[in-house]
Design a protein around this motif. Sequence first.
Motif, PDB file in Angstrom:
ATOM      1  N   GLN A  78      35.611   4.400  81.183  1.00  0.00           N
ATOM      2  CA  GLN A  78      34.215   4.598  80.837  1.00  0.00           C
ATOM      3  C   GLN A  78      33.743   5.953  81.349  1.00  0.00           C
ATOM      4  O   GLN A  78      34.248   6.467  82.338  1.00  0.00           O
ATOM      5  N   VAL A  79      32.751   6.491  80.651  1.00  0.00           N
ATOM      6  CA  VAL A  79      32.169   7.757  81.062  1.00  0.00           C
ATOM      7  C   VAL A  79      31.120   7.456  82.132  1.00  0.00           C
ATOM      8  O   VAL A  79      30.170   6.715  81.893  1.00  0.00           O
ATOM      9  N   VAL A  80      31.330   8.024  83.293  1.00  0.00           N
ATOM     10  CA  VAL A  80      30.395   7.829  84.401  1.00  0.00           C
ATOM     11  C   VAL A  80      29.302   8.880  84.284  1.00  0.00           C
ATOM     12  O   VAL A  80      29.574  10.070  84.154  1.00  0.00           O
ATOM     13  N   VAL A  90      27.937   2.154  97.205  1.00  0.00           N
ATOM     14  CA  VAL A  90      27.948   3.102  96.088  1.00  0.00           C
ATOM     15  C   VAL A  90      27.465   2.383  94.832  1.00  0.00           C
ATOM     16  O   VAL A  90      27.818   1.240  94.589  1.00  0.00           O
ATOM     17  N   THR A  91      26.659   3.083  94.040  1.00  0.00           N
ATOM     18  CA  THR A  91      26.230   2.586  92.736  1.00  0.00           C
ATOM     19  C   THR A  91      26.748   3.563  91.701  1.00  0.00           C
ATOM     20  O   THR A  91      26.519   4.763  91.801  1.00  0.00           O
ATOM     21  N   ILE A  92      27.477   3.028  90.716  1.00  0.00           N
ATOM     22  CA  ILE A  92      28.052   3.862  89.647  1.00  0.00           C
ATOM     23  C   ILE A  92      27.444   3.412  88.329  1.00  0.00           C
ATOM     24  O   ILE A  92      27.495   2.234  87.985  1.00  0.00           O
ATOM     25  N   THR A  94      27.312   3.970  84.124  1.00  0.00           N
ATOM     26  CA  THR A  94      28.167   4.470  83.046  1.00  0.00           C
ATOM     27  C   THR A  94      27.345   4.741  81.796  1.00  0.00           C
ATOM     28  O   THR A  94      26.219   4.272  81.657  1.00  0.00           O
ATOM     29  N   GLU A  95      27.961   5.495  80.892  1.00  0.00           N
ATOM     30  CA  GLU A  95      27.303   5.910  79.657  1.00  0.00           C
ATOM     31  C   GLU A  95      26.873   4.717  78.798  1.00  0.00           C
ATOM     32  O   GLU A  95      25.841   4.759  78.131  1.00  0.00           O
ATOM     33  N   ASP A  96      27.630   3.628  78.847  1.00  0.00           N
ATOM     34  CA  ASP A  96      27.304   2.460  78.026  1.00  0.00           C
ATOM     35  C   ASP A  96      26.312   1.505  78.701  1.00  0.00           C
ATOM     36  O   ASP A  96      26.094   0.392  78.251  1.00  0.00           O
ATOM     37  N   GLY A  97      25.685   1.960  79.820  1.00  0.00           N
ATOM     38  CA  GLY A  97      24.666   1.153  80.486  1.00  0.00           C
ATOM     39  C   GLY A  97      25.197   0.276  81.605  1.00  0.00           C
ATOM     40  O   GLY A  97      24.435  -0.454  82.229  1.00  0.00           O
ATOM     41  N   GLY A  98      26.481   0.339  81.859  1.00  0.00           N
ATOM     42  CA  GLY A  98      27.046  -0.458  82.938  1.00  0.00           C
ATOM     43  C   GLY A  98      26.626   0.073  84.304  1.00  0.00           C
ATOM     44  O   GLY A  98      26.446   1.279  84.489  1.00  0.00           O
ATOM     45  N   PHE A 106      36.423   5.215  94.650  1.00  0.00           N
ATOM     46  CA  PHE A 106      37.428   6.263  94.559  1.00  0.00           C
ATOM     47  C   PHE A 106      37.410   6.752  93.121  1.00  0.00           C
ATOM     48  O   PHE A 106      37.458   5.962  92.191  1.00  0.00           O
ATOM     49  N   ILE A 107      37.286   8.045  92.930  1.00  0.00           N
ATOM     50  CA  ILE A 107      37.294   8.582  91.574  1.00  0.00           C
ATOM     51  C   ILE A 107      38.480   9.513  91.419  1.00  0.00           C
ATOM     52  O   ILE A 107      38.919  10.151  92.380  1.00  0.00           O
ATOM     53  N   SER A 108      38.990   9.562  90.200  1.00  0.00           N
ATOM     54  CA  SER A 108      40.098  10.487  89.919  1.00  0.00           C
ATOM     55  C   SER A 108      39.814  11.208  88.606  1.00  0.00           C
ATOM     56  O   SER A 108      40.312  10.828  87.555  1.00  0.00           O
ATOM     57  N   PRO A 109      38.987  12.236  88.664  1.00  0.00           N
ATOM     58  CA  PRO A 109      38.664  12.977  87.443  1.00  0.00           C
ATOM     59  C   PRO A 109      39.852  13.835  86.993  1.00  0.00           C
ATOM     60  O   PRO A 109      40.743  14.163  87.777  1.00  0.00           O
TER      61      PRO A 109
END
Length: 117
Positions: A78-80, A90-92, A94-98, A106-109
């Motif tokens: 998903q697009v964050v 942490v609050t993440i 996403t583009e789809d409203g999640g 942990f992010i791995s761009p």
Amino acid sequence: MTKTKKEEVERQLEGVEGEAKNILARVSSLELEMDKERRLPMEFSARSKELENDLSKLRSVADVQFAPLSKEELNKQQVVTEIEYSDIGVTIKTEDGGVFYAKTAFISPSAGVLQRV
């Protein structure tokens, strides 16, 4: 009794009466302070119970919001759009409203994303 003796005794009596009034005023003042002091433990107890209830509610919310995410949710591509972090987690978003909550993230761009940052 002579007039001067009588006047002297009356002055002494007035002085004693004044002292008695001062003592009574102090006693009243101390009684008021004691009443206030007696009420404090009750107020602290009530406030303590309120805080315990608030804490319990917050823990319940945190347990739900910060429950471990399933592998399916973690593996979605998903697009964050937003990452917020605070002392509690942490609050993440996403583009789809999640919206995802976690204690840590942990992010791995991709290398391209890292070059733009």
